[in-house]
Design a protein around this motif. Structure first.
Motif, PDB file in Angstrom:
ATOM      1  N   GLY A   8       0.663  -0.749  -0.151  1.00  0.00           N
ATOM      2  CA  GLY A   8      -0.050  -0.025  -0.621  1.00  0.00           C
ATOM      3  C   GLY A   8       0.821   0.957  -0.193  1.00  0.00           C
ATOM      4  N   GLY A   9       1.579   1.488  -0.199  1.00  0.00           N
ATOM      5  CA  GLY A   9       3.384   2.206   0.263  1.00  0.00           C
ATOM      6  C   GLY A   9       2.823   2.950  -1.452  1.00  0.00           C
ATOM      7  N   GLY A  10       3.567   4.501  -1.133  1.00  0.00           N
ATOM      8  CA  GLY A  10       3.477   4.563  -2.607  1.00  0.00           C
ATOM      9  C   GLY A  10       3.676   6.136  -2.247  1.00  0.00           C
ATOM     10  N   LEU A  11       3.704   7.277  -3.155  1.00  0.00           N
ATOM     11  CA  LEU A  11       3.453   8.430  -3.723  1.00  0.00           C
ATOM     12  C   LEU A  11       2.405   9.608  -3.525  1.00  0.00           C
ATOM     13  CD1 LEU A  11       5.697  11.191  -4.090  1.00  0.00           C
ATOM     14  CD2 LEU A  11       4.986  10.887  -6.613  1.00  0.00           C
ATOM     15  N   VAL A  12       2.311   9.853  -2.481  1.00  0.00           N
ATOM     16  CA  VAL A  12       1.048  11.057  -2.134  1.00  0.00           C
ATOM     17  C   VAL A  12       1.511  12.066  -1.596  1.00  0.00           C
ATOM     18  CG1 VAL A  12       1.555  10.326  -0.032  1.00  0.00           C
ATOM     19  CG2 VAL A  12      -1.950  11.275  -0.584  1.00  0.00           C
ATOM     20  N   GLN A  13       0.229  13.546  -2.076  1.00  0.00           N
ATOM     21  CA  GLN A  13       0.360  14.410  -1.955  1.00  0.00           C
ATOM     22  C   GLN A  13       0.533  15.558  -0.131  1.00  0.00           C
ATOM     23  OE1 GLN A  13      -1.607  16.587  -4.518  1.00  0.00           O
ATOM     24  NE2 GLN A  13       0.411  16.663  -6.558  1.00  0.00           N
ATOM     25  N   PRO A  14       1.128  15.993  -0.204  1.00  0.00           N
ATOM     26  CA  PRO A  14       1.013  16.919   1.726  1.00  0.00           C
ATOM     27  C   PRO A  14      -0.498  16.948   1.907  1.00  0.00           C
ATOM     28  CG  PRO A  14       2.763  18.000   0.948  1.00  0.00           C
ATOM     29  CD  PRO A  14       2.594  16.818  -0.777  1.00  0.00           C
ATOM     30  N   GLY A  15      -1.272  16.853   3.111  1.00  0.00           N
ATOM     31  CA  GLY A  15      -2.499  16.444   3.166  1.00  0.00           C
ATOM     32  C   GLY A  15      -3.310  14.883   2.709  1.00  0.00           C
ATOM     33  N   GLY A  16      -2.761  14.915   1.990  1.00  0.00           N
ATOM     34  CA  GLY A  16      -3.686  13.263   1.408  1.00  0.00           C
ATOM     35  C   GLY A  16      -3.131  12.209   2.359  1.00  0.00           C
ATOM     36  N   SER A  17      -3.485  10.792   1.754  1.00  0.00           N
ATOM     37  CA  SER A  17      -4.142   9.736   2.658  1.00  0.00           C
ATOM     38  C   SER A  17      -3.540   8.807   2.156  1.00  0.00           C
ATOM     39  CB  SER A  17      -5.763   9.227   2.754  1.00  0.00           C
ATOM     40  OG  SER A  17      -6.528  10.774   3.372  1.00  0.00           O
ATOM     41  N   LEU A  18      -3.538   7.545   2.022  1.00  0.00           N
ATOM     42  CA  LEU A  18      -2.893   6.180   2.408  1.00  0.00           C
ATOM     43  C   LEU A  18      -3.003   5.513   3.278  1.00  0.00           C
ATOM     44  CD1 LEU A  18       1.365   6.755   0.929  1.00  0.00           C
ATOM     45  CD2 LEU A  18      -0.909   5.804  -0.708  1.00  0.00           C
ATOM     46  N   THR A  19      -3.806   4.003   2.355  1.00  0.00           N
ATOM     47  CA  THR A  19      -3.502   3.244   3.548  1.00  0.00           C
ATOM     48  C   THR A  19      -2.465   1.924   3.577  1.00  0.00           C
ATOM     49  OG1 THR A  19      -5.706   2.993   3.633  1.00  0.00           O
ATOM     50  CG2 THR A  19      -5.289   1.277   4.358  1.00  0.00           C
ATOM     51  N   SER A  64       3.388  11.819  17.750  1.00  0.00           N
ATOM     52  CA  SER A  64       3.971  12.491  15.807  1.00  0.00           C
ATOM     53  C   SER A  64       2.498  12.305  14.832  1.00  0.00           C
ATOM     54  CB  SER A  64       4.974  12.365  15.478  1.00  0.00           C
ATOM     55  OG  SER A  64       5.461  10.593  15.341  1.00  0.00           O
ATOM     56  N   VAL A  65       1.922  11.211  15.398  1.00  0.00           N
ATOM     57  CA  VAL A  65       0.724  10.439  14.261  1.00  0.00           C
ATOM     58  C   VAL A  65      -0.227  10.080  14.925  1.00  0.00           C
ATOM     59  CG1 VAL A  65       2.778   9.238  13.470  1.00  0.00           C
ATOM     60  CG2 VAL A  65       0.816   8.042  15.000  1.00  0.00           C
ATOM     61  N   LYS A  66      -0.391  10.465  16.353  1.00  0.00           N
ATOM     62  CA  LYS A  66      -1.894  10.878  17.289  1.00  0.00           C
ATOM     63  C   LYS A  66      -3.402  11.449  16.549  1.00  0.00           C
ATOM     64  CE  LYS A  66      -1.014   9.951  20.985  1.00  0.00           C
ATOM     65  NZ  LYS A  66      -0.478   9.909  22.368  1.00  0.00           N
ATOM     66  N   GLY A  67      -4.154  10.946  15.580  1.00  0.00           N
ATOM     67  CA  GLY A  67      -5.196  12.736  15.623  1.00  0.00           C
ATOM     68  C   GLY A  67      -5.380  11.870  13.627  1.00  0.00           C
ATOM     69  N   GLN A  83      -4.564   2.997   8.223  1.00  0.00           N
ATOM     70  CA  GLN A  83      -4.970   4.413   7.780  1.00  0.00           C
ATOM     71  C   GLN A  83      -4.407   5.966   7.653  1.00  0.00           C
ATOM     72  OE1 GLN A  83      -7.306   4.357   5.364  1.00  0.00           O
ATOM     73  NE2 GLN A  83      -6.711   7.045   5.147  1.00  0.00           N
ATOM     74  N   MET A  84      -3.784   6.344   6.736  1.00  0.00           N
ATOM     75  CA  MET A  84      -3.099   7.691   7.281  1.00  0.00           C
ATOM     76  C   MET A  84      -3.316   8.641   7.036  1.00  0.00           C
ATOM     77  SD  MET A  84       1.292   5.958   6.667  1.00  0.00           S
ATOM     78  CE  MET A  84       0.518   5.785   5.140  1.00  0.00           C
ATOM     79  N   ASN A  85      -3.582   9.768   7.400  1.00  0.00           N
ATOM     80  CA  ASN A  85      -4.390  11.081   7.141  1.00  0.00           C
ATOM     81  C   ASN A  85      -3.364  11.919   7.117  1.00  0.00           C
ATOM     82  OD1 ASN A  85      -6.824   9.083   6.309  1.00  0.00           O
ATOM     83  ND2 ASN A  85      -7.612   9.532   8.056  1.00  0.00           N
ATOM     84  N   SER A  86      -4.024  13.576   6.169  1.00  0.00           N
ATOM     85  CA  SER A  86      -3.642  14.460   6.774  1.00  0.00           C
ATOM     86  C   SER A  86      -2.017  14.331   6.631  1.00  0.00           C
ATOM     87  CB  SER A  86      -3.521  14.924   7.534  1.00  0.00           C
ATOM     88  OG  SER A  86      -5.411  15.019   7.838  1.00  0.00           O
ATOM     89  N   LEU A  87      -1.510  13.597   5.430  1.00  0.00           N
ATOM     90  CA  LEU A  87      -0.217  13.644   5.523  1.00  0.00           C
ATOM     91  C   LEU A  87       0.990  14.833   5.215  1.00  0.00           C
ATOM     92  CD1 LEU A  87      -0.291   9.761   3.362  1.00  0.00           C
ATOM     93  CD2 LEU A  87       0.701  10.232   5.930  1.00  0.00           C
ATOM     94  N   LYS A  88       1.843  14.595   6.055  1.00  0.00           N
ATOM     95  CA  LYS A  88       2.961  15.835   5.822  1.00  0.00           C
ATOM     96  C   LYS A  88       4.555  15.035   5.331  1.00  0.00           C
ATOM     97  CE  LYS A  88       1.091  17.261  10.452  1.00  0.00           C
ATOM     98  NZ  LYS A  88       1.830  17.165  12.101  1.00  0.00           N
ATOM     99  N   PRO A  89       5.488  15.880   4.920  1.00  0.00           N
ATOM    100  CA  PRO A  89       6.707  15.674   4.345  1.00  0.00           C
ATOM    101  C   PRO A  89       6.443  14.977   5.213  1.00  0.00           C
ATOM    102  CG  PRO A  89       6.500  17.794   3.461  1.00  0.00           C
ATOM    103  CD  PRO A  89       5.395  17.205   4.355  1.00  0.00           C
ATOM    104  N   GLU A  90       6.792  15.445   6.319  1.00  0.00           N
ATOM    105  CA  GLU A  90       8.031  14.418   7.519  1.00  0.00           C
ATOM    106  C   GLU A  90       7.685  13.620   7.725  1.00  0.00           C
ATOM    107  OE1 GLU A  90       6.602  17.543   7.680  1.00  0.00           O
ATOM    108  OE2 GLU A  90       5.270  17.751   9.638  1.00  0.00           O
TER     109      GLU A  90
END
Length: 128
Positions: A8-19, A64-67, A83-90
């Motif tokens: 499920g990994g990949g490239l996503v823009q900041p603010g995006g989501s991945l699972t 760092s990831v809570k919420g 489930q990862m939402n609101s992803l950041k470059p960090e």
């Protein structure tokens, strides 16, 4: 040891989501505590979160990831999801899932010492 496979990994823009998903080849993860970890080159491995065996307590998360991140189970499939939402470059890193023999996530799960089976990792890149 279980053979774990992340996907499920990949490239996503900041603010995006991945699972991300974590499965054990030929086995169910319903009876194991499962943790998610990440590591970026040049940085220490970080425990992202941990979920108890099926029917256990609420998942634990790093501050760092809570919420933003949620760990869940599909008990029918015996798999675990991140489930990862609101992803950041960090958040960019290689993400690993790991399983314990036991069913409970200790407060020190982030050290990784309790986990006996590890996946090969999947790259998550957050970039515009």
């Amino acid at each position: 040891q279980l053979q774990l496979v992340e996907s499920g990994g990949g490239l996503v823009q900041p603010g995006g989501s991945l699972t991300l998903s974590c499965a054990a080849s030929g086995f169910t993860l319903n009876y194991n505590a499962v943790g998610w970890f990440r590591q970026d080159p040049g940085k220490e491995r970080e425990g992202v979160g941990c979920i108890d065996r099926r029917g256990g307590g609420s998942p634990k998360y790093a501050d760092s990831v809570k919420g933003r991140f949620t760990i869940s189970r599909d008990t029918a499939e015996g798999t675990v999801y991140l489930q990862m939402n609101s992803l950041k470059p960090e958040d960019t890193a290689v993400y690993y899932c790991a399983a314990q023999i036991g069913g409970h996530c200790g407060t020190d799960y982030g050290a990784g010492h309790a986990f006996t089976s590890w996946g090969q990792g999947t790259q998550v890149t957050v970039s515009s």
